[in-house]
Write a protein that holds these residues in place. Structure first.
Motif, PDB file in Angstrom:
ATOM      1  N   LEU A 197      -4.053   3.513   2.598  1.00  0.00           N
ATOM      2  CA  LEU A 197      -3.052   4.399   3.181  1.00  0.00           C
ATOM      3  C   LEU A 197      -2.668   3.920   4.576  1.00  0.00           C
ATOM      4  O   LEU A 197      -3.507   3.852   5.474  1.00  0.00           O
ATOM      5  CB  LEU A 197      -3.582   5.829   3.274  1.00  0.00           C
ATOM      6  CG  LEU A 197      -3.955   6.517   1.957  1.00  0.00           C
ATOM      7  CD1 LEU A 197      -4.450   7.938   2.232  1.00  0.00           C
ATOM      8  CD2 LEU A 197      -2.773   6.534   0.995  1.00  0.00           C
ATOM      9  N   ALA A 198      -1.408   3.575   4.756  1.00  0.00           N
ATOM     10  CA  ALA A 198      -0.861   3.280   6.080  1.00  0.00           C
ATOM     11  C   ALA A 198      -0.230   4.560   6.613  1.00  0.00           C
ATOM     12  O   ALA A 198       0.247   5.394   5.842  1.00  0.00           O
ATOM     13  CB  ALA A 198       0.173   2.171   5.996  1.00  0.00           C
ATOM     14  N   LEU A 199      -0.244   4.717   7.919  1.00  0.00           N
ATOM     15  CA  LEU A 199       0.218   5.960   8.525  1.00  0.00           C
ATOM     16  C   LEU A 199       1.280   5.692   9.572  1.00  0.00           C
ATOM     17  O   LEU A 199       1.071   4.926  10.508  1.00  0.00           O
ATOM     18  CB  LEU A 199      -0.964   6.697   9.163  1.00  0.00           C
ATOM     19  CG  LEU A 199      -0.639   7.978   9.950  1.00  0.00           C
ATOM     20  CD1 LEU A 199       0.017   9.018   9.054  1.00  0.00           C
ATOM     21  CD2 LEU A 199      -1.919   8.533  10.578  1.00  0.00           C
ATOM     22  N   ARG A 248      -7.092  17.595  -0.330  1.00  0.00           N
ATOM     23  CA  ARG A 248      -6.581  17.532  -1.688  1.00  0.00           C
ATOM     24  C   ARG A 248      -5.199  16.891  -1.742  1.00  0.00           C
ATOM     25  O   ARG A 248      -4.902  16.075  -2.620  1.00  0.00           O
ATOM     26  CB  ARG A 248      -6.513  18.948  -2.284  1.00  0.00           C
ATOM     27  CG  ARG A 248      -6.081  18.983  -3.754  1.00  0.00           C
ATOM     28  CD  ARG A 248      -5.906  20.398  -4.248  1.00  0.00           C
ATOM     29  NE  ARG A 248      -4.758  21.019  -3.598  1.00  0.00           N
ATOM     30  CZ  ARG A 248      -4.467  22.315  -3.693  1.00  0.00           C
ATOM     31  NH1 ARG A 248      -5.278  23.118  -4.370  1.00  0.00           N
ATOM     32  NH2 ARG A 248      -3.418  22.820  -3.094  1.00  0.00           N
ATOM     33  N   GLU A 249      -4.355  17.245  -0.775  1.00  0.00           N
ATOM     34  CA  GLU A 249      -3.003  16.690  -0.770  1.00  0.00           C
ATOM     35  C   GLU A 249      -3.029  15.177  -0.537  1.00  0.00           C
ATOM     36  O   GLU A 249      -2.321  14.426  -1.206  1.00  0.00           O
ATOM     37  CB  GLU A 249      -2.171  17.375   0.314  1.00  0.00           C
ATOM     38  CG  GLU A 249      -1.879  18.850   0.042  1.00  0.00           C
ATOM     39  CD  GLU A 249      -0.995  19.041  -1.189  1.00  0.00           C
ATOM     40  OE1 GLU A 249      -0.017  18.285  -1.343  1.00  0.00           O
ATOM     41  OE2 GLU A 249      -1.290  19.922  -2.008  1.00  0.00           O
ATOM     42  N   LEU A 250      -3.839  14.727   0.405  1.00  0.00           N
ATOM     43  CA  LEU A 250      -3.904  13.295   0.674  1.00  0.00           C
ATOM     44  C   LEU A 250      -4.526  12.522  -0.479  1.00  0.00           C
ATOM     45  O   LEU A 250      -4.204  11.361  -0.700  1.00  0.00           O
ATOM     46  CB  LEU A 250      -4.671  13.021   1.971  1.00  0.00           C
ATOM     47  CG  LEU A 250      -3.986  13.434   3.259  1.00  0.00           C
ATOM     48  CD1 LEU A 250      -4.831  13.046   4.462  1.00  0.00           C
ATOM     49  CD2 LEU A 250      -2.596  12.812   3.380  1.00  0.00           C
ATOM     50  N   SER A 251      -5.424  13.169  -1.202  1.00  0.00           N
ATOM     51  CA  SER A 251      -6.041  12.492  -2.341  1.00  0.00           C
ATOM     52  C   SER A 251      -5.005  12.186  -3.420  1.00  0.00           C
ATOM     53  O   SER A 251      -5.191  11.257  -4.218  1.00  0.00           O
ATOM     54  CB  SER A 251      -7.178  13.337  -2.924  1.00  0.00           C
ATOM     55  OG  SER A 251      -6.684  14.506  -3.565  1.00  0.00           O
ATOM     56  N   ARG A 252      -3.896  12.936  -3.433  1.00  0.00           N
ATOM     57  CA  ARG A 252      -2.816  12.645  -4.392  1.00  0.00           C
ATOM     58  C   ARG A 252      -2.089  11.358  -4.023  1.00  0.00           C
ATOM     59  O   ARG A 252      -1.405  10.773  -4.842  1.00  0.00           O
ATOM     60  CB  ARG A 252      -1.809  13.806  -4.432  1.00  0.00           C
ATOM     61  CG  ARG A 252      -2.377  15.101  -4.951  1.00  0.00           C
ATOM     62  CD  ARG A 252      -1.277  16.065  -5.372  1.00  0.00           C
ATOM     63  NE  ARG A 252      -0.525  16.611  -4.241  1.00  0.00           N
ATOM     64  CZ  ARG A 252       0.793  16.531  -4.121  1.00  0.00           C
ATOM     65  NH1 ARG A 252       1.520  15.907  -5.047  1.00  0.00           N
ATOM     66  NH2 ARG A 252       1.409  17.078  -3.101  1.00  0.00           N
ATOM     67  N   ALA A 253      -2.231  10.970  -2.747  1.00  0.00           N
ATOM     68  CA  ALA A 253      -1.537   9.755  -2.305  1.00  0.00           C
ATOM     69  C   ALA A 253      -2.336   8.507  -2.637  1.00  0.00           C
ATOM     70  O   ALA A 253      -1.890   7.409  -2.326  1.00  0.00           O
ATOM     71  CB  ALA A 253      -1.284   9.841  -0.788  1.00  0.00           C
ATOM     72  N   SER A 302       0.836  -1.190   0.000  1.00  0.00           N
ATOM     73  CA  SER A 302       0.000   0.000   0.000  1.00  0.00           C
ATOM     74  C   SER A 302       0.875   1.246   0.000  1.00  0.00           C
ATOM     75  O   SER A 302       2.077   1.194  -0.218  1.00  0.00           O
ATOM     76  CB  SER A 302      -0.930  -0.015   1.209  1.00  0.00           C
ATOM     77  OG  SER A 302      -0.184  -0.111   2.408  1.00  0.00           O
ATOM     78  N   THR A 303       0.269   2.382   0.222  1.00  0.00           N
ATOM     79  CA  THR A 303       0.994   3.653   0.283  1.00  0.00           C
ATOM     80  C   THR A 303       1.236   4.034   1.737  1.00  0.00           C
ATOM     81  O   THR A 303       0.323   3.992   2.553  1.00  0.00           O
ATOM     82  CB  THR A 303       0.192   4.769  -0.412  1.00  0.00           C
ATOM     83  OG1 THR A 303       0.068   4.467  -1.798  1.00  0.00           O
ATOM     84  CG2 THR A 303       0.876   6.116  -0.254  1.00  0.00           C
ATOM     85  N   LEU A 304       2.454   4.402   2.050  1.00  0.00           N
ATOM     86  CA  LEU A 304       2.797   4.819   3.399  1.00  0.00           C
ATOM     87  C   LEU A 304       2.808   6.335   3.486  1.00  0.00           C
ATOM     88  O   LEU A 304       3.462   7.009   2.691  1.00  0.00           O
ATOM     89  CB  LEU A 304       4.179   4.286   3.799  1.00  0.00           C
ATOM     90  CG  LEU A 304       4.691   4.756   5.164  1.00  0.00           C
ATOM     91  CD1 LEU A 304       3.821   4.202   6.294  1.00  0.00           C
ATOM     92  CD2 LEU A 304       6.148   4.343   5.375  1.00  0.00           C
ATOM     93  N   LEU A 305       2.083   6.856   4.443  1.00  0.00           N
ATOM     94  CA  LEU A 305       2.147   8.276   4.778  1.00  0.00           C
ATOM     95  C   LEU A 305       3.124   8.446   5.930  1.00  0.00           C
ATOM     96  O   LEU A 305       2.975   7.816   6.973  1.00  0.00           O
ATOM     97  CB  LEU A 305       0.775   8.792   5.208  1.00  0.00           C
ATOM     98  CG  LEU A 305      -0.400   8.609   4.248  1.00  0.00           C
ATOM     99  CD1 LEU A 305      -1.682   9.154   4.890  1.00  0.00           C
ATOM    100  CD2 LEU A 305      -0.131   9.299   2.913  1.00  0.00           C
ATOM    101  N   ILE A 306       4.135   9.281   5.744  1.00  0.00           N
ATOM    102  CA  ILE A 306       5.025   9.657   6.833  1.00  0.00           C
ATOM    103  C   ILE A 306       4.618  11.063   7.242  1.00  0.00           C
ATOM    104  O   ILE A 306       4.766  12.006   6.477  1.00  0.00           O
ATOM    105  CB  ILE A 306       6.501   9.633   6.402  1.00  0.00           C
ATOM    106  CG1 ILE A 306       6.884   8.247   5.890  1.00  0.00           C
ATOM    107  CG2 ILE A 306       7.401  10.043   7.568  1.00  0.00           C
ATOM    108  CD1 ILE A 306       8.296   8.172   5.324  1.00  0.00           C
TER     109      ILE A 306
END
Length: 214
Positions: free
Chosen positions: A50-52, A209-214, A25-29
């Motif tokens: 999204l993993a955080l 909006r920024e998170l939607s890019r992830a 998945s996608t990792l958010l740092i």
């Protein structure tokens, strides 16, 4: 104050996994100050991919360490995810974080700091007359003593208020939630600093909006 390039290991500064890490998945740092809002947006939008992983919010007291700490997590996790998205703006790194992310091919939040993307970067930039404004978010209102009063020593030396805030004229509370109790606490923060009070209900601003890019 931490020095060098070693990971911060103070108990108050250790990073933590906030949402389950799922391979592929996608990792958010992210900054720990944004954890509550990111989790709310994940739930609201069904962003289960999204993993955080949050770095400690107190890194804002050591902005020169943000880039190296983000790099540490990238090195630890890169092989486990299809992509990584950094949920920091510049946040006092002097362009170092943006340069690192560009070098690594990693996307990050646009803007100078969270006050800008909560209000909307363009809208925030239009307030060019607010150089004397002191900003708080929901997180900073909740953690006012821990992130403002105690680090500045105002709990022990209240006479330093003028030295720190004598050139400010107002406190602007950028409210992510419409919470009367939190608003009253923010108003009390302004009174404590001897500043005029203004509340702006920003919601999540550009963060969605920024998170939607992830």
């Amino acid at each position: 104050m931490p020095t060098g390039d070693q990971p911060l290991n103070d108990q108050t500064l250790t990073d933590q996994e906030i949402a389950p890490v799922k391979s592929g998945s996608t990792l958010l740092i992210a900054c720990g100050a944004l954890a509550h809002e990111i989790l709310a947006l994940k739930k609201l939008n069904g962003w289960d991919h999204l993993a955080l992983r949050c770095l400690p919010a107190k890194l804002h007291l050591f902005p020169e360490k943000i880039t190296s700490e983000v790099a540490r997590v990238v090195n630890e996790e890169r092989e486990n995810f299809n992509s990584i998205f950094v949920v920091y703006a510049d946040c006092g790194t002097g362009g170092q974080l943006a340069a690192y992310c560009a070098e690594q091919g990693i996307e990050m939040v646009r803007g100078p700091h969270c006050y800008a993307f909560y209000e909307g970067v363009d809208a925030f930039a239009a307030h060019d007359d607010e150089i004397t404004a002191f900003y708080l978010t929901d997180f900073l209102v909740r953690q006012f003593d821990a992130f403002v009063i105690k680090p500045m020593g105002l709990d022990r030396h209240p006479q330093l208020r003028d030295a720190y805030f004598g050139n400010y004229t107002k406190l602007v509370y950028q409210a992510q939630t419409d919470d009367p109790a939190l608003t009253e606490k923010a108003r009390a923060c302004a009174e404590r600093l001897g500043l005029a009070f203004e509340r702006r209900l920003t919601g999540y601003g550009d963060l969605i909006r920024e998170l939607s890019r992830a």
